[in-house]
Scaffold this active site. Sequence first.
Site, PDB file in Angstrom:
ATOM      1  N   THR A  25     -25.427  12.592   7.175  1.00  0.00           N
ATOM      2  CA  THR A  25     -25.450  13.743   8.086  1.00  0.00           C
ATOM      3  C   THR A  25     -26.646  13.687   9.012  1.00  0.00           C
ATOM      4  O   THR A  25     -27.718  13.238   8.618  1.00  0.00           O
ATOM      5  CB  THR A  25     -25.559  15.051   7.258  1.00  0.00           C
ATOM      6  OG1 THR A  25     -24.428  15.123   6.393  1.00  0.00           O
ATOM      7  CG2 THR A  25     -25.600  16.285   8.131  1.00  0.00           C
TER       8      THR A  25
ATOM      9  N   ARG B 177     -11.507  17.055   1.745  1.00  0.00           N
ATOM     10  CA  ARG B 177     -12.736  17.754   1.354  1.00  0.00           C
ATOM     11  C   ARG B 177     -13.610  18.094   2.579  1.00  0.00           C
ATOM     12  O   ARG B 177     -13.829  17.276   3.448  1.00  0.00           O
ATOM     13  CB  ARG B 177     -13.532  16.874   0.399  1.00  0.00           C
ATOM     14  CG  ARG B 177     -14.861  17.460  -0.075  1.00  0.00           C
ATOM     15  CD  ARG B 177     -16.032  16.896   0.707  1.00  0.00           C
ATOM     16  NE  ARG B 177     -17.332  17.368   0.189  1.00  0.00           N
ATOM     17  CZ  ARG B 177     -18.477  17.226   0.840  1.00  0.00           C
ATOM     18  NH1 ARG B 177     -18.508  16.656   2.023  1.00  0.00           N
ATOM     19  NH2 ARG B 177     -19.600  17.663   0.315  1.00  0.00           N
TER      20      ARG B 177
ATOM     21  N   ASP C 297     -20.643  21.262   3.712  1.00  0.00           N
ATOM     22  CA  ASP C 297     -21.331  22.364   4.382  1.00  0.00           C
ATOM     23  C   ASP C 297     -21.482  22.151   5.889  1.00  0.00           C
ATOM     24  O   ASP C 297     -21.597  23.107   6.655  1.00  0.00           O
ATOM     25  CB  ASP C 297     -22.747  22.514   3.796  1.00  0.00           C
ATOM     26  CG  ASP C 297     -23.555  21.218   3.955  1.00  0.00           C
ATOM     27  OD1 ASP C 297     -23.004  20.134   3.683  1.00  0.00           O
ATOM     28  OD2 ASP C 297     -24.726  21.292   4.364  1.00  0.00           O
TER      29      ASP C 297
ATOM     30  N   THR D 198     -28.852  19.245   4.663  1.00  0.00           N
ATOM     31  CA  THR D 198     -28.220  17.977   4.328  1.00  0.00           C
ATOM     32  C   THR D 198     -28.228  17.829   2.814  1.00  0.00           C
ATOM     33  O   THR D 198     -28.972  18.511   2.117  1.00  0.00           O
ATOM     34  CB  THR D 198     -28.951  16.800   5.031  1.00  0.00           C
ATOM     35  OG1 THR D 198     -28.277  15.565   4.733  1.00  0.00           O
ATOM     36  CG2 THR D 198     -30.401  16.684   4.605  1.00  0.00           C
ATOM     37  N   GLY D 199     -27.371  16.955   2.311  1.00  0.00           N
ATOM     38  CA  GLY D 199     -27.279  16.801   0.863  1.00  0.00           C
ATOM     39  C   GLY D 199     -25.923  17.260   0.373  1.00  0.00           C
ATOM     40  O   GLY D 199     -24.963  17.347   1.150  1.00  0.00           O
TER      41      GLY D 199
ATOM     42  N   GLY E 161     -23.047  19.124  -0.091  1.00  0.00           N
ATOM     43  CA  GLY E 161     -22.574  20.282   0.663  1.00  0.00           C
ATOM     44  C   GLY E 161     -22.080  21.431  -0.184  1.00  0.00           C
ATOM     45  O   GLY E 161     -22.268  22.603   0.163  1.00  0.00           O
TER      46      GLY E 161
HETATM   47  N1  ASP Z   1     -23.981  17.658   3.599  1.00  0.00           N
HETATM   48  C1  ASP Z   1     -23.040  16.581   3.772  1.00  0.00           C
HETATM   49  C2  ASP Z   1     -21.763  16.953   3.058  1.00  0.00           C
HETATM   50  O1  ASP Z   1     -21.812  17.496   1.968  1.00  0.00           O
HETATM   51  C3  ASP Z   1     -23.507  15.260   3.262  1.00  0.00           C
HETATM   52  C4  ASP Z   1     -24.934  14.837   3.604  1.00  0.00           C
HETATM   53  O2  ASP Z   1     -25.723  15.596   4.115  1.00  0.00           O
HETATM   54  O3  ASP Z   1     -25.278  13.685   3.325  1.00  0.00           O
HETATM   55  O4  ASP Z   1     -20.710  16.642   3.565  1.00  0.00           O
END
Ligand code: ASP
Length: 350
Positions: free
Chosen positions: A204, A232, A235, A255-256, A258
């Site tokens: 992201t 799917r 966030d 980020t992370g 979601g």
């Molecule tokens: N937040 C993103 C998701 O869950 C993934 C990411 O930030 O790496 O789709």
Amino acid sequence: MFDRRKFLQSSLFGSLGLFAGKRAMTAKPYPLVVKDNPIVISTWDTGLAANRGAWQVLGSNGKALDAVEAGVRVTEASINCCVGLGANPDRDGFVTLDACIMDDKGNCGSVGCLERIKHPISVARRVMEKTPHVMLVGIGAQQFAVAEGFPLEEQKLSDDAKRAYQEWLKKSEYKPIINVENTKGGHGPFAPARYEDGSWNHDTIGMVAMDAAGNLSGSCTTSGMGFKMRGRLGDSPIIGAGLFVDNEVGAATATGQGEDVIRICGTHTVVELMRQGLSPEAACKAAVERIVRIKGEGAKAIQVAFLALNKQGEVGAFAIQKGFSYAVRNNAGEKMVDSKSWYGYGSTRS
Ligand code: ASP
């Protein structure tokens, strides 16, 4: 080599500490005099190049909204990246993209599960500007994009993504990835792009900016979690989860994992905490703490990071795990900054 601490003190926080103190004591804190704008911040090492794209707009007195679109388009266009059509596919082998954008007036647009379109962020902006809706998903989003003149790209994985997908198919395990940057040290071109199994270490880019007029906007674009279930959504395309902007208070992106950001309406929570007087870092930390409380031991297996900018131009971030970094650009120059984290509190490098 830059001195990150000095940069932060001089360009972002040094002159603003007084403002922060005053703000906590005033009954009607907004609007405040803004210093050090324009400014743009974005997640991960890929943020450096994206910020440069945004700066072409901000540096010539352009609007934050145009800057945050131009900035993340740089990342979307990079075929060797975790974002855009070069990214990892879902578990059925399709690259599906999510993005959202929000301006200083509360206008917002979003696309989810968009396939074969190179610049989802620009489609999200068109949703915002040309439809009565906030969000379009799947085939409807693609039809809208094509009707708006966006080219339909070939359905094809990049070489890196193909290799990663074939590797993933050997086990087809569905497990969360703790996304971190700089596992081998260094930022930018020296940072490892992928894990050894071929998966990206994050997927992201989130960006927020304040222009010379003091107005805020934000953007967020992603391929989502690598090898996710088909359909799917995380966030990133959800206003209030992956991105939120309130021009009176500040803006935040996430980020992370979601699902855990959505659970607490993450970026909306961060902005509301800043409204109550918390600094950007304290607000990000409080949101992380909420996730850690909900997840208990499970928090050790996930990564979530928040990045925020308040109306006074103060920047802050906080992550669950070590290894989250973000890029900052203002008139003083450009820098990468390591975020503090819940596990391994403090900066990962000085
Ligand atoms: N937040 C993103 C998701 O869950 C993934 C990411 O930030 O790496 O789709």
